[in-house]
Write a protein that holds these residues in place. Structure first.
Motif, mmCIF file in Angstrom:
data_model
loop_
_atom_site.group_PDB
_atom_site.id
_atom_site.type_symbol
_atom_site.label_atom_id
_atom_site.label_comp_id
_atom_site.label_asym_id
_atom_site.label_seq_id
_atom_site.Cartn_x
_atom_site.Cartn_y
_atom_site.Cartn_z
ATOM 1 N N GLN A 1 34.705 28.240 45.628
ATOM 2 C CA GLN A 1 35.492 27.124 45.094
ATOM 3 C C GLN A 1 34.722 25.812 45.194
ATOM 4 O O GLN A 1 34.746 24.982 44.270
ATOM 5 N N ALA A 2 34.025 25.611 46.310
ATOM 6 C CA ALA A 2 33.234 24.389 46.479
ATOM 7 C C ALA A 2 32.097 24.332 45.465
ATOM 8 O O ALA A 2 31.801 23.276 44.902
ATOM 9 N N LEU A 3 31.459 25.458 45.217
ATOM 10 C CA LEU A 3 30.376 25.496 44.237
ATOM 11 C C LEU A 3 30.885 25.195 42.834
ATOM 12 O O LEU A 3 30.245 24.454 42.070
ATOM 13 N N GLU A 4 32.030 25.739 42.475
ATOM 14 C CA GLU A 4 32.599 25.481 41.157
ATOM 15 C C GLU A 4 32.955 23.998 40.994
ATOM 16 O O GLU A 4 32.813 23.429 39.913
ATOM 17 N N ARG A 5 33.351 23.381 42.089
ATOM 18 C CA ARG A 5 33.665 21.951 42.035
ATOM 19 C C ARG A 5 32.393 21.126 41.860
ATOM 20 O O ARG A 5 32.383 20.131 41.125
ATOM 21 N N HIS A 6 31.316 21.526 42.522
ATOM 22 C CA HIS A 6 30.055 20.769 42.448
ATOM 23 C C HIS A 6 29.299 21.032 41.148
ATOM 24 O O HIS A 6 28.485 20.199 40.727
ATOM 25 N N LEU A 7 29.511 22.184 40.544
ATOM 26 C CA LEU A 7 28.799 22.542 39.301
ATOM 27 C C LEU A 7 29.833 22.846 38.217
ATOM 28 O O LEU A 7 29.977 23.991 37.769
ATOM 29 N N PRO A 8 30.557 21.822 37.764
ATOM 30 C CA PRO A 8 31.677 22.065 36.844
ATOM 31 C C PRO A 8 31.260 22.582 35.481
ATOM 32 O O PRO A 8 32.089 23.163 34.766
ATOM 33 N N ASP A 9 30.005 22.392 35.082
ATOM 34 C CA ASP A 9 29.560 22.849 33.761
ATOM 35 C C ASP A 9 29.068 24.291 33.764
ATOM 36 O O ASP A 9 28.764 24.831 32.699
ATOM 37 N N ALA A 10 28.967 24.879 34.939
ATOM 38 C CA ALA A 10 28.474 26.254 35.035
ATOM 39 C C ALA A 10 29.638 27.240 34.953
ATOM 40 O O ALA A 10 30.750 26.950 35.399
ATOM 41 N N ARG A 11 29.351 28.392 34.370
ATOM 42 C CA ARG A 11 30.303 29.502 34.409
ATOM 43 C C ARG A 11 29.857 30.442 35.519
ATOM 44 O O ARG A 11 28.679 30.784 35.612
ATOM 45 N N PHE A 12 30.758 30.819 36.405
ATOM 46 C CA PHE A 12 30.410 31.648 37.551
ATOM 47 C C PHE A 12 30.816 33.098 37.307
ATOM 48 O O PHE A 12 31.877 33.387 36.749
ATOM 49 N N ALA A 13 29.938 34.005 37.761
ATOM 50 C CA ALA A 13 30.216 35.437 37.650
ATOM 51 C C ALA A 13 29.449 36.154 38.755
ATOM 52 O O ALA A 13 28.391 35.691 39.191
ATOM 53 N N PRO A 14 29.953 37.276 39.232
ATOM 54 C CA PRO A 14 29.192 38.067 40.206
ATOM 55 C C PRO A 14 27.993 38.720 39.526
ATOM 56 O O PRO A 14 28.041 39.032 38.338
ATOM 57 N N ILE A 15 26.928 38.924 40.289
ATOM 58 C CA ILE A 15 25.746 39.574 39.730
ATOM 59 C C ILE A 15 26.092 40.992 39.260
ATOM 60 O O ILE A 15 25.397 41.567 38.402
ATOM 61 N N ASP A 16 27.193 41.541 39.761
ATOM 62 C CA ASP A 16 27.643 42.868 39.336
ATOM 63 C C ASP A 16 27.772 42.949 37.815
ATOM 64 O O ASP A 16 27.595 44.029 37.221
ATOM 65 N N ALA A 17 28.091 41.820 37.187
ATOM 66 C CA ALA A 17 28.261 41.806 35.726
ATOM 67 C C ALA A 17 26.969 42.159 35.000
ATOM 68 O O ALA A 17 26.991 42.541 33.832
ATOM 69 N N LEU A 18 25.823 42.038 35.708
ATOM 70 C CA LEU A 18 24.530 42.379 35.108
ATOM 71 C C LEU A 18 24.052 43.765 35.535
ATOM 72 O O LEU A 18 22.905 44.131 35.282
ATOM 73 N N GLY A 19 24.933 44.521 36.188
ATOM 74 C CA GLY A 19 24.611 45.915 36.476
ATOM 75 C C GLY A 19 24.102 46.215 37.863
ATOM 76 O O GLY A 19 23.824 47.375 38.184
ATOM 77 N N ILE A 20 23.960 45.183 38.725
ATOM 78 C CA ILE A 20 23.502 45.393 40.097
ATOM 79 C C ILE A 20 24.563 44.846 41.042
ATOM 80 O O ILE A 20 24.920 43.665 40.953
ATOM 81 N N PRO A 21 25.094 45.641 41.974
ATOM 82 C CA PRO A 21 26.079 45.128 42.918
ATOM 83 C C PRO A 21 25.507 43.962 43.735
ATOM 84 O O PRO A 21 24.329 43.966 44.107
ATOM 85 N N ALA A 22 26.348 42.986 44.022
ATOM 86 C CA ALA A 22 25.901 41.775 44.719
ATOM 87 C C ALA A 22 25.218 42.099 46.042
ATOM 88 O O ALA A 22 24.184 41.507 46.383
ATOM 89 N N ASP A 23 25.774 43.041 46.797
ATOM 90 C CA ASP A 23 25.216 43.335 48.110
ATOM 91 C C ASP A 23 23.886 44.094 48.021
ATOM 92 O O ASP A 23 23.121 44.105 48.984
ATOM 93 N N ALA A 24 23.628 44.721 46.873
ATOM 94 C CA ALA A 24 22.410 45.529 46.721
ATOM 95 C C ALA A 24 21.242 44.750 46.129
ATOM 96 O O ALA A 24 20.102 45.228 46.158
ATOM 97 N N LYS A 25 21.496 43.569 45.598
ATOM 98 C CA LYS A 25 20.498 42.898 44.763
ATOM 99 C C LYS A 25 19.149 42.721 45.452
ATOM 100 O O LYS A 25 18.098 43.038 44.880
ATOM 101 N N GLU A 26 19.134 42.217 46.676
ATOM 102 C CA GLU A 26 17.843 41.934 47.295
ATOM 103 C C GLU A 26 17.060 43.201 47.601
ATOM 104 O O GLU A 26 15.831 43.234 47.469
ATOM 105 N N ALA A 27 17.731 44.265 48.018
ATOM 106 C CA ALA A 27 17.030 45.527 48.253
ATOM 107 C C ALA A 27 16.435 46.055 46.951
ATOM 108 O O ALA A 27 15.307 46.564 46.924
ATOM 109 N N VAL A 28 17.179 45.930 45.862
ATOM 110 C CA VAL A 28 16.665 46.342 44.551
ATOM 111 C C VAL A 28 15.453 45.506 44.165
ATOM 112 O O VAL A 28 14.455 46.028 43.633
#
Length: 390
Positions: A339-366
């Motif tokens: 919520q704080a990030l959305e307030r500071h970056l109002p022009d950005a659209r937020f989405a989990p990295i999961d939307a690009l096919g990689i689970p958020a928790d797995a991204k760095e290992a991948v």
């Protein structure tokens, strides 16, 4: 020819490789294990996540890892943990393979980030007689290779440092291969112990993408939660922080650190943003008795402000372009922080990295599996890590 060397040559010549990526970050909560299939390399890379698991560390092991990342530490403890981390990681890999019904012989490579115990870019260590960067990760790759029987690529950050770079963040090299889009500006925001992002414009500029640390992510939030709420390792969903109130004077003092005004790209770590940094700011502002919920609320605002400041530094003379911010890391589960990030970056659209096919928790290992693939496949632009034969 050494049979393992012959195996390495064969793996390098294969059209595709099965690679286990290992990541243990500054949050010290456990080991992320990602079994990936990497087909091709470079611009033609196609990566599929076959299996993923996070295996938690014991409370005692977490405490030892925190203790080893201190300015004064016994060298014997460093030597022992260097081997012990690798042995634990090897055991965890074998446990995962057994649960996934995959034989070690069916895996071509392990890509091991190791455990960072000290990160020392020159702006941080300030040693006038050594005007270079330095970093140290433990979890020896030879132990991993010997104990699993799998060729291991490890110690990725040293080559980066050897070429005069800071050794971090490395995510941008793999982010570009996995997530660049010809039609969408993308900001890949990782909210780990330290927050960092990669900016991928829809029309990429020449050279590697901009990747930078932005300041603390979860490291201080987790430390305060452990201190004041025994039995809790983190503030689940940011619920405690959401119940608190930001303290403006404490926030200003925390943001007064020169790191936030330093030019991009830049790196840092928990060596700088340690509990001592918070303690000193509280002493200066007379907030040592501030309720823990208010401290957490202030730290959430600190993380969000650090990210927003760095994003604004990316575009100092032009209007910030519209971008989608894809979020990963432990902080992606912190509702108060999002919520704080959305307030500071109002022009950005937020989405989990999961939307690009990689689970958020797995991204760095991948990402580290991808870096190992590029090194072994012969990508001259991305050659990081030491190759350890069983």
């Amino acid at each position: 020819m050494n049979p393992y060397l012959a195996r390495l040559v064969a793996v390098a010549q294969q059209p595709g490789r099965r690679i286990i990526g290992l990541m243990s970050g500054t949050s010290l909560d456990g080991l992320d294990v990602a079994l990936c299939h990497c087909e091709g390399h470079g611009a033609g890379l196609q990566t599929t996540l076959e299996h993923f698991a996070t295996l938690p560390y014991s409370a005692e092991f977490q405490q030892r890892l925190r203790a080893i990342s201190q300015p004064t530490v016994a060298l014997q403890d460093v030597a022992i943990l260097n081997a012990e981390v690798a042995r634990q990681h090897a055991e965890m890999v074998l446990v995962c393979l057994q649960s996934w019904h995959v034989a070690a012989a069916e895996v071509d490579l392990i890509a091991s980030h190791g455990q960072t115990i000290w990160h020392a870019p020159r702006h941080q260590h300030q040693q006038a007689d050594f005007p270079y960067h330095a970093t140290l990760q433990i979890g020896d790759g030879d132990h991993l290779a010997a104990l699993t029987g799998i060729i291991t690529v490890a110690d990725f950050r040293q080559k980066h440092v050897a070429h005069g770079l800071e050794g971090a963040p490395l995510a941008g090299y793999a982010d570009q291969l996995l997530f660049a889009s010809p039609t969408e500006n993308r900001l890949l925001l990782n909210l780990g112990g330290i927050a960092n992002f990669t900016y991928l414009p829809a029309q990429p500029a020449a050279g590697p993408p901009l990747t930078t640390d932005t300041g603390p992510g979860n490291t201080l939030l987790d430390a305060v939660t452990r201190q004041h709420f025994p039995g809790r390792e983190y503030d689940e969903n940011g619920a405690i922080a959401a119940s608190g109130t930001v303290h403006p004077a404490l926030l200003r003092e925390l943001l007064n650190h020169p790191f936030f005004a330093a030019p991009l790209p830049k790196t840092t770590g928990p060596e700088l943003f340690a509990p001592a940094y918070l303690h000193e700011a509280q002493l200066v502002t007379g907030t040592s008795t501030l309720p823990p919920a208010d401290v957490l609320a202030t730290l959430v605002e600190l993380t969000a402000t650090g990210v927003a400041t760095a994003v604004q530094q990316c575009f100092p003379s032009t209007e910030q372009p519209a971008a989608t911010c894809y979020v990963s890391g432990g902080g992606s589960h912190n509702g108060a922080l999002l919520q704080a990030l959305e307030r500071h970056l109002p022009d950005a659209r937020f989405a989990p990295i999961d939307a690009l096919g990689i689970p958020a928790d797995a991204k760095e290992a991948v990402l580290f599996a991808v870096l190992a693939n590029e090194t072994i496949a012969g990508n001259p632009d991305i050659s990081l890590g030491k190759i350890c034969l069983p």
